[in-house]
Design a protein around this motif. Sequence first.
Motif, mmCIF file in Angstrom:
data_model
loop_
_atom_site.group_PDB
_atom_site.id
_atom_site.type_symbol
_atom_site.label_atom_id
_atom_site.label_comp_id
_atom_site.label_asym_id
_atom_site.label_seq_id
_atom_site.Cartn_x
_atom_site.Cartn_y
_atom_site.Cartn_z
ATOM 1 N N GLY A 135 -44.229 -39.817 64.317
ATOM 2 C CA GLY A 135 -44.220 -40.270 65.346
ATOM 3 C C GLY A 135 -44.974 -39.884 66.703
ATOM 4 O O GLY A 135 -44.397 -39.676 67.743
ATOM 5 N N ALA A 136 -45.671 -38.126 66.117
ATOM 6 C CA ALA A 136 -45.615 -36.957 66.856
ATOM 7 C C ALA A 136 -47.167 -38.058 67.856
ATOM 8 O O ALA A 136 -48.206 -38.535 67.115
ATOM 9 C CB ALA A 136 -46.627 -36.233 65.835
ATOM 10 N N LYS A 137 -46.990 -37.929 68.819
ATOM 11 C CA LYS A 137 -47.796 -38.871 70.057
ATOM 12 C C LYS A 137 -48.659 -37.373 71.292
ATOM 13 O O LYS A 137 -48.161 -37.950 72.289
ATOM 14 C CB LYS A 137 -47.747 -39.921 70.609
ATOM 15 N N SER B 170 -44.773 -30.102 74.342
ATOM 16 C CA SER B 170 -45.477 -30.041 73.074
ATOM 17 C C SER B 170 -44.948 -29.918 71.675
ATOM 18 O O SER B 170 -43.665 -30.323 71.496
ATOM 19 C CB SER B 170 -45.718 -28.470 72.917
ATOM 20 N N TYR B 171 -45.702 -30.046 70.672
ATOM 21 C CA TYR B 171 -45.062 -29.943 69.461
ATOM 22 C C TYR B 171 -45.929 -28.576 68.006
ATOM 23 O O TYR B 171 -46.097 -27.982 69.020
ATOM 24 C CB TYR B 171 -46.125 -31.039 67.926
ATOM 25 N N LEU B 172 -44.209 -28.149 67.557
ATOM 26 C CA LEU B 172 -44.564 -26.947 66.816
ATOM 27 C C LEU B 172 -44.445 -26.830 65.408
ATOM 28 O O LEU B 172 -43.392 -27.438 65.181
ATOM 29 C CB LEU B 172 -43.394 -25.919 67.131
ATOM 30 N N VAL B 173 -45.952 -26.541 64.822
ATOM 31 C CA VAL B 173 -45.558 -27.440 63.195
ATOM 32 C C VAL B 173 -45.756 -25.698 62.584
ATOM 33 O O VAL B 173 -46.778 -25.700 62.647
ATOM 34 C CB VAL B 173 -46.484 -27.986 62.804
ATOM 35 N N ALA B 174 -44.955 -25.205 61.984
ATOM 36 C CA ALA B 174 -44.538 -23.960 61.703
ATOM 37 C C ALA B 174 -43.845 -23.339 60.328
ATOM 38 O O ALA B 174 -43.065 -24.331 60.286
ATOM 39 C CB ALA B 174 -45.306 -22.410 62.789
ATOM 40 N N ASN B 175 -44.633 -22.236 59.587
ATOM 41 C CA ASN B 175 -44.068 -22.131 58.782
ATOM 42 C C ASN B 175 -42.377 -21.736 58.770
ATOM 43 O O ASN B 175 -42.378 -20.784 60.393
ATOM 44 C CB ASN B 175 -43.943 -20.801 58.034
ATOM 45 N N ILE C 8 -40.073 -24.103 60.664
ATOM 46 C CA ILE C 8 -39.557 -24.190 61.359
ATOM 47 C C ILE C 8 -39.205 -25.548 60.173
ATOM 48 O O ILE C 8 -40.258 -25.996 59.847
ATOM 49 C CB ILE C 8 -40.382 -24.701 62.024
ATOM 50 N N PRO C 9 -38.097 -26.122 59.728
ATOM 51 C CA PRO C 9 -37.636 -27.295 60.147
ATOM 52 C C PRO C 9 -38.803 -28.875 59.554
ATOM 53 O O PRO C 9 -39.119 -28.808 60.962
ATOM 54 C CB PRO C 9 -36.538 -27.989 59.717
ATOM 55 N N GLU C 10 -38.756 -29.618 58.834
ATOM 56 C CA GLU C 10 -39.925 -30.326 58.944
ATOM 57 C C GLU C 10 -39.701 -31.231 59.520
ATOM 58 O O GLU C 10 -40.619 -32.669 60.355
ATOM 59 C CB GLU C 10 -40.857 -30.999 57.423
ATOM 60 N N THR C 11 -38.500 -32.009 59.698
ATOM 61 C CA THR C 11 -37.497 -32.685 60.643
ATOM 62 C C THR C 11 -37.807 -32.653 62.157
ATOM 63 O O THR C 11 -37.768 -33.094 62.650
ATOM 64 C CB THR C 11 -35.935 -32.767 60.638
ATOM 65 N N PHE C 12 -38.279 -31.264 62.566
ATOM 66 C CA PHE C 12 -38.403 -30.730 64.198
ATOM 67 C C PHE C 12 -39.782 -31.643 64.627
ATOM 68 O O PHE C 12 -40.168 -31.014 65.485
ATOM 69 C CB PHE C 12 -38.419 -30.045 64.218
ATOM 70 N N TRP C 13 -40.820 -31.359 62.985
ATOM 71 C CA TRP C 13 -42.505 -30.899 63.626
ATOM 72 C C TRP C 13 -42.560 -32.329 64.273
ATOM 73 O O TRP C 13 -43.853 -32.144 64.944
ATOM 74 C CB TRP C 13 -43.142 -31.024 62.077
ATOM 75 N N ALA C 14 -41.913 -33.527 64.212
ATOM 76 C CA ALA C 14 -42.686 -34.617 64.884
ATOM 77 C C ALA C 14 -41.763 -34.628 65.772
ATOM 78 O O ALA C 14 -41.792 -35.504 66.536
ATOM 79 C CB ALA C 14 -42.893 -35.837 64.049
ATOM 80 N N THR C 15 -40.788 -33.637 66.567
ATOM 81 C CA THR C 15 -40.142 -33.673 67.690
ATOM 82 C C THR C 15 -40.161 -33.029 69.057
ATOM 83 O O THR C 15 -40.997 -31.448 68.546
ATOM 84 C CB THR C 15 -38.581 -32.917 66.675
ATOM 85 N N PRO C 16 -40.290 -33.615 70.232
ATOM 86 C CA PRO C 16 -41.279 -32.780 70.838
ATOM 87 C C PRO C 16 -40.650 -31.501 71.348
ATOM 88 O O PRO C 16 -38.906 -31.521 71.957
ATOM 89 C CB PRO C 16 -41.076 -33.716 72.213
ATOM 90 N N LEU C 17 -40.572 -30.631 71.994
ATOM 91 C CA LEU C 17 -40.292 -29.541 72.553
ATOM 92 C C LEU C 17 -40.531 -29.502 74.308
ATOM 93 O O LEU C 17 -41.755 -29.473 74.642
ATOM 94 C CB LEU C 17 -40.515 -28.493 71.896
ATOM 95 N N ARG C 18 -40.045 -28.204 75.385
ATOM 96 C CA ARG C 18 -40.314 -28.540 76.535
ATOM 97 C C ARG C 18 -40.055 -26.325 76.395
ATOM 98 O O ARG C 18 -39.667 -25.551 76.382
ATOM 99 C CB ARG C 18 -39.890 -28.319 77.764
#
Length: 689
Positions: free
Chosen positions: A456-458, A470-475, A477-487
């Motif tokens: 669902g990341a768009k 932004s989206y933050l995909v990194a070591n 960080i739980p995978e459940t947050f990878w597609a979650t937007p942040l400010r």
Amino acid sequence: MPQLTPEQLIEEQLRAAQGGGGVIEYLLHRLKPHLPPWLAGIGTGLVSWPAHIYWADNAAAAAGLTLASVALTGATWAVGKATTSQRRMHSAVTVAAGSGWFTAAAIAGPAAGPLPGLYFIGAPALALSWNIRQILRRNPDATGSADGGIWEKVGLAKTLTTKAQAAPNKATIGYQLPGGELTNDDVSKALPKLASALDVPPNAVRHATDPESASRGEIVIVPHDLLKNTVPCPGPSHPGGSIADPVHVGIYEDGTEAGMFFPGEAAAARNAMHLLVMGMTGSGKSEGALTALAEIFTRRDVIVWGSDPAKAEQTFGPLLPAFDWVALDVPSTKAMVAALHSVIPARTAWLARYGYKQWEPTCAKTQADGSPGMPYLVGWFEEAAKTIRETDEDAFTGIAQEARSAGVSLVVSMQRASHTQVSTDTRASLGSSWCHGVRNDTDAGFALDDDVLDAGAKPHVWKDKKPGYSYLVANGIPETFWATPLRDYLSGREYLEWVVLTFARIRATADPVTAQVAAKTAGRSYTQRSRYPLPGTTDTQPAQEGPTMPTGAPHDFERANDDRAFTAYDGDGQDDDHADEDLDDIDPEQELPQPTTVVQFAERPPAKPKIQLTPKQARQAMEDVLDEFEAEGRTIVRPNDFMEHCDRHGRSRSWVSGQVAQFVISGRLAETDETGVYRIVRDAEDEAA
């Protein structure tokens, strides 16, 4: 609790997530699914009175009503073929009983004979039978409900709804797909349709799969955008702490802080991070970088090498004094890349000598034999596309592949990490990504993996209309947050200057191993690198006392105990400890008093006498100087490097340049891609040639 259809479940959870309704409205909402059979029974009884007045004693009407009753019952039976046999029979019996009673009431009258009794017993009984059937759909022993509704609308028929949870502005729907018919990939493809069916933004619906099942997962729906307001940086998360602590850069929509981890940690099975930062112009990528760098500059055991050959001082601006080395043009950036390549084996050798498998906070402390520690090193390259164009598309590949074990993290920032800008090997080696708004879904695929986009990341929905998203995909960080937007946190200039000034005393400097190798590789690009004065001063050294670490307790210096660190900053860029000083009595136009005493500190040292050499002796002196450079381990030289030795021999710069050209012709020096920079050719290379 009565079981609802999947569509009703989702609507109910969205309703709860949006915070609407009181007690009465809640009860009415829960009763609505059970009202239709009761309304149908009441309506049938009421309509029978005017029907009797109109059709009483009418034989043709009696025949027509009878035929209509039979036809309606038959049609119900025929249409019910697609459903279960129990539902088919239940529906046909209900229609036959209701239409038969209505026919008799319309002809003889609702109050005639046994019709009133049949109505008041039969109508509630039929309505209750449908209510009971609806309630019994909730089977505690089953995995869910297979009712149709919204699943059928989006092409996921026969999907079971296994759970429904609500939180403020968030609904979570669990599902079980029919085995052998659908997979989680089908759910990912259905997300746009699901967003349309629920009338929410496209990126408000996300998908989290079950790693142990190809047919189970969760749908997360966030109907309202809670990140639309700018979030100012709340201050350092671990002031004076270690770079091993998370670096907080923003906030997720549920209020959780977004933190990235730079060093690896064996206990957490986490490798050191190399990061790709991507976002189109206007996406807020640079502002996020400033926030992250400001966080890093509040730590005690890390140094940063930064590069921006495109915007020079514009991006780093107020943070420039905090860098150990900053390269703001192409030649110095090339030197920095070369130095990073060179320091990796030297740093890994140092770590191995002291028994470290990877960098950890104790590496930055004085070692058991008295040797100085080695701080962590972050290489941050803004506008890296220009660096790659001016050097090599694989300029960062070797660093990304080898630096993790050396206590080095590489950050590469660019607008579009396409294959024409950066090699696929480099992109694959970076591993982590921080993706801001991009132009289209193709660009999003350069920064985010397919599984993150499928979840669902768009970022292409934002483009440059929502800077800081932004989206933050990194070591780490739980995978459940990878597609979650942040400010991203927004850091004002006053805050950045406060960070640079307040933490100057505790900020690390380069260790001897790193500094020596960088000096040998980059030469004057490193040894004579620009040093920027601290804010409000003309001194490149710390000018005021910043927060210091308590002796023997490096981790006790946390945000909660950091009153001293924050007394100097309240958001207005002023030092409140001196805010009340009265300077009105000082007259800037007043002449200074005449000096009464002149102090002579020292005599100017006499100039060194020049040594007169013949041309042959001067050429030999140049040979000796080059041999000295080679013995020191230097690999890069410039004509200016010889001038310090040759000025005292009475030789001009043009003569020195001519001698350097002779070294190139004779094979002692080799030209590089950079004008005026030469590589020393060692004897081993001559023999190999």
